[in-house]
Scaffold this active site. Structure first.
Site, PDB file in Angstrom:
ATOM      1  N   CYS A  26       0.841  -1.199   0.000  1.00  0.00           N
ATOM      2  CA  CYS A  26       0.000   0.000   0.000  1.00  0.00           C
ATOM      3  C   CYS A  26       0.874   1.246   0.000  1.00  0.00           C
ATOM      4  CB  CYS A  26      -0.853   0.048   1.264  1.00  0.00           C
ATOM      5  SG  CYS A  26      -2.155  -1.156   1.271  1.00  0.00           S
ATOM      6  N   TYR A 185      -7.747  -9.357   6.360  1.00  0.00           N
ATOM      7  CA  TYR A 185      -8.752  -8.633   5.583  1.00  0.00           C
ATOM      8  C   TYR A 185      -9.919  -9.575   5.268  1.00  0.00           C
ATOM      9  CZ  TYR A 185      -5.150  -5.117   5.623  1.00  0.00           C
ATOM     10  OH  TYR A 185      -4.214  -4.205   6.056  1.00  0.00           O
ATOM     11  N   ARG A 233      -3.121 -14.698  -2.443  1.00  0.00           N
ATOM     12  CA  ARG A 233      -2.267 -14.519  -1.254  1.00  0.00           C
ATOM     13  C   ARG A 233      -3.042 -14.965  -0.025  1.00  0.00           C
ATOM     14  NH1 ARG A 233       1.869  -9.792   0.731  1.00  0.00           N
ATOM     15  NH2 ARG A 233       3.177 -10.989  -0.664  1.00  0.00           N
TER      16      ARG A 233
HETATM   17  C1  FNR Z   1       2.775  -4.251   2.998  1.00  0.00           C
HETATM   18  N1  FNR Z   1       2.252  -5.529   2.817  1.00  0.00           N
HETATM   19  C2  FNR Z   1       1.135  -5.706   2.031  1.00  0.00           C
HETATM   20  N2  FNR Z   1       0.693  -6.976   1.714  1.00  0.00           N
HETATM   21  C3  FNR Z   1      -0.323  -7.149   0.873  1.00  0.00           C
HETATM   22  O1  FNR Z   1      -0.679  -8.293   0.589  1.00  0.00           O
HETATM   23  N3  FNR Z   1      -0.958  -6.088   0.297  1.00  0.00           N
HETATM   24  C4  FNR Z   1      -0.594  -4.800   0.573  1.00  0.00           C
HETATM   25  O2  FNR Z   1      -1.144  -3.860   0.003  1.00  0.00           O
HETATM   26  C5  FNR Z   1       0.450  -4.601   1.509  1.00  0.00           C
HETATM   27  N4  FNR Z   1       0.847  -3.350   1.858  1.00  0.00           N
HETATM   28  C6  FNR Z   1       2.054  -3.147   2.513  1.00  0.00           C
HETATM   29  C7  FNR Z   1       2.587  -1.863   2.633  1.00  0.00           C
HETATM   30  C8  FNR Z   1       3.849  -1.676   3.204  1.00  0.00           C
HETATM   31  C9  FNR Z   1       4.423  -0.283   3.287  1.00  0.00           C
HETATM   32  C10 FNR Z   1       4.563  -2.790   3.698  1.00  0.00           C
HETATM   33  C11 FNR Z   1       5.940  -2.629   4.297  1.00  0.00           C
HETATM   34  C12 FNR Z   1       4.019  -4.043   3.612  1.00  0.00           C
HETATM   35  C13 FNR Z   1       3.043  -6.710   3.210  1.00  0.00           C
HETATM   36  C14 FNR Z   1       4.144  -6.965   2.184  1.00  0.00           C
HETATM   37  O3  FNR Z   1       3.613  -7.263   0.905  1.00  0.00           O
HETATM   38  C15 FNR Z   1       5.056  -8.127   2.616  1.00  0.00           C
HETATM   39  O4  FNR Z   1       4.281  -9.285   2.666  1.00  0.00           O
HETATM   40  C16 FNR Z   1       5.721  -7.882   3.969  1.00  0.00           C
HETATM   41  O5  FNR Z   1       6.287  -6.579   4.021  1.00  0.00           O
HETATM   42  C17 FNR Z   1       6.797  -8.914   4.253  1.00  0.00           C
HETATM   43  O6  FNR Z   1       7.758  -8.936   3.224  1.00  0.00           O
HETATM   44  P1  FNR Z   1       9.181  -8.153   3.361  1.00  0.00           P
HETATM   45  O7  FNR Z   1       8.874  -6.688   3.461  1.00  0.00           O
HETATM   46  O8  FNR Z   1       9.859  -8.673   4.594  1.00  0.00           O
HETATM   47  O9  FNR Z   1       9.913  -8.483   2.095  1.00  0.00           O
END
Ligand code: FNR
Length: 364
Positions: A26, A185, A233
């Protein structure tokens, strides 16, 4: 020959040029309450495509306005939204990356302000809205959000919203549609007995709790072309071992149902359903064992993506080489370095296996 990070992956008629995917994240960067993609989305997602990622996925993109997390989330609930997303998909594709969109509904976790405005619950008179969920139990700490239990008509409306969101995403030029059924969600709320007290056919047994995500996946699959992949997911576990909750065993069973519904890849994340979750510290590969479990236990031929704490080229490459996952999904490291995939190719001596943009060739 063993696959590695720079081996293409064929899913239906789509070839992913490598095994790096930008995790949906996001950006809370739409202008107030309209959900339309802005320059931020074009530049943010576009630069991860110039950075070489095989798949560039949008943030959670709401299929209806009340399914947004915050008033600043992306949406895909009208043709105008699809028109605003089309340049994003087109630019990503022009760089040789596969454009993907995460279709989402926030359920009871809707209607909060963005992180840098406190992530505060928004009541309707503060610009929030009435959220819907399988049951009228608020997410703990967010009792100020107006919430009601979904009727069967609401359930049908949500399925239709995912279906028409997918149709618009296709019109916008996306190649992969991902159904967001993780992180507490809406669709995860139906899956987990912690958030679902329903007594109709959408609550109770494992099959009944899984019914909505299966029907949503089928609806998306119906409108998504046969030669393009659908991802889902999921949260591999609620991390709530002390109560009747969603577990890794149920995730593996769900993967089979989703594969039968037309999903081609299960993107395995975790948690997000309840603040009591006992999440491991978030170190390297912290969710990978969950993806591995789904990959090992699923009885279908479905690909699996791993996400969480993947920050180095060696780590991502080892995941694929050791057949722990088919896709290395990289989130925050892509915020730190949009060119994670190009850097990985350089570090792994694989620059001959990735398209370096001509504009950047002197750097490689
Ligand atoms: C997320 N994450 C996330 N997951 C998802 O399924 N949809 C989304 O829109 C979001 N939004 C989001 C925003 C931000 C700023 C962060 C940091 C994380 C979770 C993300 O996709 C991921 O699964 C996690 O951050 C873990 O992976 P990393 O960051 O350790 O590589």
């Amino acid at each position: 020959m063993t696959d590695d990070l720079f081996s293409p992956l064929e899913l239906r008629g789509t070839e992913l040029p490598n095994r790096v995917m930008v995790s949906p994240m996001c950006q809370y960067s739409c202008e107030d309450r309209d959900g339309l993609a802005t320059d931020w989305h074009r530049v943010h997602l576009g630069s991860r495509a110039t950075g070489g990622a095989g798949v560039v996925m949008t943030e959670a993109t709401a299929v209806e306005p009340r399914g947004r997390i915050s008033p600043h989330d992306l949406g895909v609930w009208s043709d105008e939204h699809a028109d605003a997303l089309a340049p994003v998909a087109e630019f990503v594709r022009a760089q040789g990356s596969v454009p993907a969109i995460q279709l989402a509904h926030a359920g009871r976790k809707a209607s909060i302000s963005r992180p840098w405005e406190g992530h505060e619950p928004l009541s309707p008179d503060e610009g929030g809205w009435e959220a819907i969920a399988p049951s009228a139990t608020p997410y703990p700490g967010r009792e100020d959000v107006a919430l009601r239990e979904m009727t069967q008509a609401d359930v049908s409306d949500v399925i239709e919203a995912f279906r028409s969101g997918a149709e618009r995403a296709l019109a916008a030029g996306f190649e992969i549609a991902e159904v967001h059924a993780a992180h507490g969600y809406l669709l995860h709320e139906f899956l987990s007995p912690v958030a679902n007290d329903r007594t109709d056919e959408y609550g109770g047994s494992f099959e009944d709790r899984a019914r909505l995500v299966v029907e949503v996946t089928e609806a998306v699959r119906e409108v998504w072309p046969d030669d393009r992949p659908v991802f889902v997911r999921i949260s591999g576990t609620d991390w709530l071992p002390d109560r009747d909750s969603w577990t890794r065993e149920q995730s593996a069973r769900l993967a089979d149902l989703l594969a039968d519904a037309g999903a081609d890849l299960i993107d395995v994340s975790s948690g997000g359903l309840h603040p009591d979750q006992q999440l491991p510290a978030g170190g390297p590969n912290y969710q990978v064992p969950l993806a591995e479990h789904v990959r090992a236990e699923s009885e279908r031929d479905v690909a699996v993506g791993a996400v969480g704490g993947i920050t180095t080229a060696q780590q991502a490459d080892a995941l694929v080489r050791n057949e722990r996952a088919d896709l290395a999904i990289v989130g925050r490291e892509h915020l730190r370095d949009p060119h994670f995939a190009l850097r990985a190719a350089r570090e792994l001596d694989a620059l001959d296996r990735i398209d370096v943009p001509e504009q950047y060739e002197r750097a490689y």
